[in-house]
Design a protein around this motif. Structure first.
Motif, mmCIF file in Angstrom:
data_model
loop_
_atom_site.group_PDB
_atom_site.id
_atom_site.type_symbol
_atom_site.label_atom_id
_atom_site.label_comp_id
_atom_site.label_asym_id
_atom_site.label_seq_id
_atom_site.Cartn_x
_atom_site.Cartn_y
_atom_site.Cartn_z
ATOM 1 N N SER A 189 -5.938 0.446 -6.471
ATOM 2 C CA SER A 189 -6.688 0.874 -5.242
ATOM 3 C C SER A 189 -6.599 -0.205 -4.298
ATOM 4 O O SER A 189 -7.025 -0.030 -3.151
ATOM 5 N N GLY A 190 -6.055 -1.453 -4.600
ATOM 6 C CA GLY A 190 -6.079 -2.504 -3.588
ATOM 7 C C GLY A 190 -4.778 -3.044 -3.432
ATOM 8 O O GLY A 190 -3.684 -2.299 -3.315
ATOM 9 N N ASP A 191 -4.618 -4.109 -2.812
ATOM 10 C CA ASP A 191 -3.187 -4.568 -2.247
ATOM 11 C C ASP A 191 -2.220 -4.692 -3.506
ATOM 12 O O ASP A 191 -0.906 -4.854 -3.295
ATOM 13 N N CYS A 192 -2.901 -5.378 -4.647
ATOM 14 C CA CYS A 192 -1.935 -5.726 -5.846
ATOM 15 C C CYS A 192 -1.989 -5.038 -7.126
ATOM 16 O O CYS A 192 -3.324 -4.950 -7.445
ATOM 17 N N ALA A 193 -1.130 -4.269 -7.477
ATOM 18 C CA ALA A 193 -1.470 -3.596 -8.888
ATOM 19 C C ALA A 193 -1.808 -4.645 -10.045
ATOM 20 O O ALA A 193 -1.232 -5.647 -10.082
ATOM 21 N N THR A 194 -2.815 -4.325 -10.638
ATOM 22 C CA THR A 194 -3.472 -5.138 -11.659
ATOM 23 C C THR A 194 -3.634 -4.275 -12.886
ATOM 24 O O THR A 194 -4.372 -3.206 -12.733
ATOM 25 N N ILE A 195 -3.265 -4.876 -14.049
ATOM 26 C CA ILE A 195 -3.613 -4.217 -15.270
ATOM 27 C C ILE A 195 -4.908 -4.488 -15.717
ATOM 28 O O ILE A 195 -5.281 -5.862 -15.941
#
Ligand code: TXA
Ligand code: MG
Length: 353
Positions: A189-195
């Motif tokens: 949902s933001g700028d960097c994909a995060t697990i």
């Protein structure tokens, strides 16, 4: 409430039961259904009263949002504001499958589902029974794992019965879940994909498609009070069997001696001790007085993933007082396994030196 448990062996032959299950969903009731990861307890995602009921039945904290399950890729469009290219690429590669994507929600998604957040978690499960139920219900289905909050997620209908019997009208029994751990939760949902939560679609698999992804700090570390949890689910001790869990990490050749030493101490004080070992180390455990569970091979972490929660529950039903688990390498499915084991142990780790 009377709980019906119905085996689904064949989608065609068992059509009447699936029709009945869909009717319950349409009527705002809850239905437990199998997925490839774990069993889910589902409700019509657009029926706020039904969604609230999920939280009551599984005694889930109200601030922990649910995953919305869909039966076709197109189903995502009414749930989110827009579908970015990385989402499309990931969907093409891994849906249906154990990958949940978090995106800004559309106005259609009730805040009851997202626990007040402006993002929504969505996945398309890779299981015929789940897909058929969603299709027949003709609505997206909000579903958390079908366990009492805090317990290990259920990977068989018998596990669901242990936790929720009498609280729901219908359990669809589709046999054992093949993945055995919950889906990967990936925040895009933001700028960097995060697990936010590792699972069956691994970091390595995601990076092949979209390049470097971040792993949220709390995947392998306890939550610090001063940091706000990005995934509210990570605040709670999860996946915990009744017995305390100790994790032993270190060089593989040193792990069994340390496990053995810890086990002996507890056995002397009269405790029933379970050791969760791997095929590679099993032969090193020649002591007696403990129960040895071989949960799979280190070469095949998917096998360990598939057995982990069932073994936790077996330890409970055998009345174990302590579970000592070997740490495994945090690559591929190993990351998800260590995330669950560390949380189950409340980060009680002993280093073998
Ligand atoms: O494999 C699975 O994902 C299973 C099956 C039934 O599909 N479901 C499952 O749901 O594990 P649950 O509710 O037990 O876990 C959902 C996780 C929680 O950790 C929750 O905090 C997180 O997803 N989550 C849901 N919506 C979120 C959001 N908008 N932002 C951040 N985290 C979210
Ligand atoms: Mg859960």
């Amino acid at each position: 409430m009377e709980t019906r448990v119905e085996k689904i062996e064949d989608i065609e032959a068992d059509k009447p039961i699936l029709d009945y299950a869909a009717k319950l969903i349409r009527a705002g009731e809850l239905v437990v259904f199998p997925t490839e990861t774990v069993y889910g307890i589902g409700a019509d995602a657009y029926n706020t009263r039904a969604v609230e009921n999920i939280f009551k039945v599984k005694r889930r904290p109200m601030d922990n949002p649910l995953i919305v399950h869909i039966a076709s890729v197109e189903g995502i469009y009414e749930l989110v504001r827009n579908v970015p290219k990385i989402a499309k690429d990931l969907i093409k590669a891994y849906w249906p499958g154990p990958l949940t994507l978090i995106l800004p929600k559309s106005d259609k998604v009730p805040y009851e589902v997202t626990a007040g957040l402006d993002t929504v978690a969505i996945r398309m499960p890779d299981h015929r029974v789940a897909l058929e139920l969603i299709r027949k219900s003709n609505t997206p289905i909000a579903a958390p794992s079908a366990n009492t909050s805090g317990r290990p997620s259920p990977t068989t209908a018998a596990h669901v019965i242990e936790d929720l019997y009498g609280g729901i009208p219908l359990i669809l029994d589709g046999g054992r879940c093949s993945v055995g751990l919950e889906s990967t939760v990936l925040d895009i949902s933001g700028d960097c994909a995060t697990i936010l939560r590792p699972g069956g679609v691994t970091k390595e698999m995601i990076e092949v498609i979209i390049g470097k992804v971040h792993i949220d700090d709390r995947v392998l570390e306890p939550l610090e009070d001063n940091k706000e949890a990005r995934s509210p689910g990570m605040k709670y001790i999860h996946y915990a069997p009744k017995a305390p869990v100790i994790v032993v990490e270190g060089e593989l050749s040193r792990i069994p001696d340390m496990v053995d030493k810890i086990a002996k101490g507890h056995i002397l004080s009269g405790e029933k001790v379970a050791i969760l070992a791997t095929r590679e180390t099993a032969n090193s455990y020649i002591g007696d007085g403990y129960s040895l569970f071989i949960i799979g091979s280190r070469d095949n972490p998917a096998e360990i993933a598939a057995n982990l929660f069932a073994t936790f529950r077996q330890c409970d039903s055998e009345g174990m007082d302590l579970i000592i688990a070997e740490a495994i390498e945090e690559t591929h499915e190993g990351l998800a396994i260590m995330n669950r084991i560390l949380r189950a142990s409340a980060f009680n780790v002993i280093y073998a030196d």
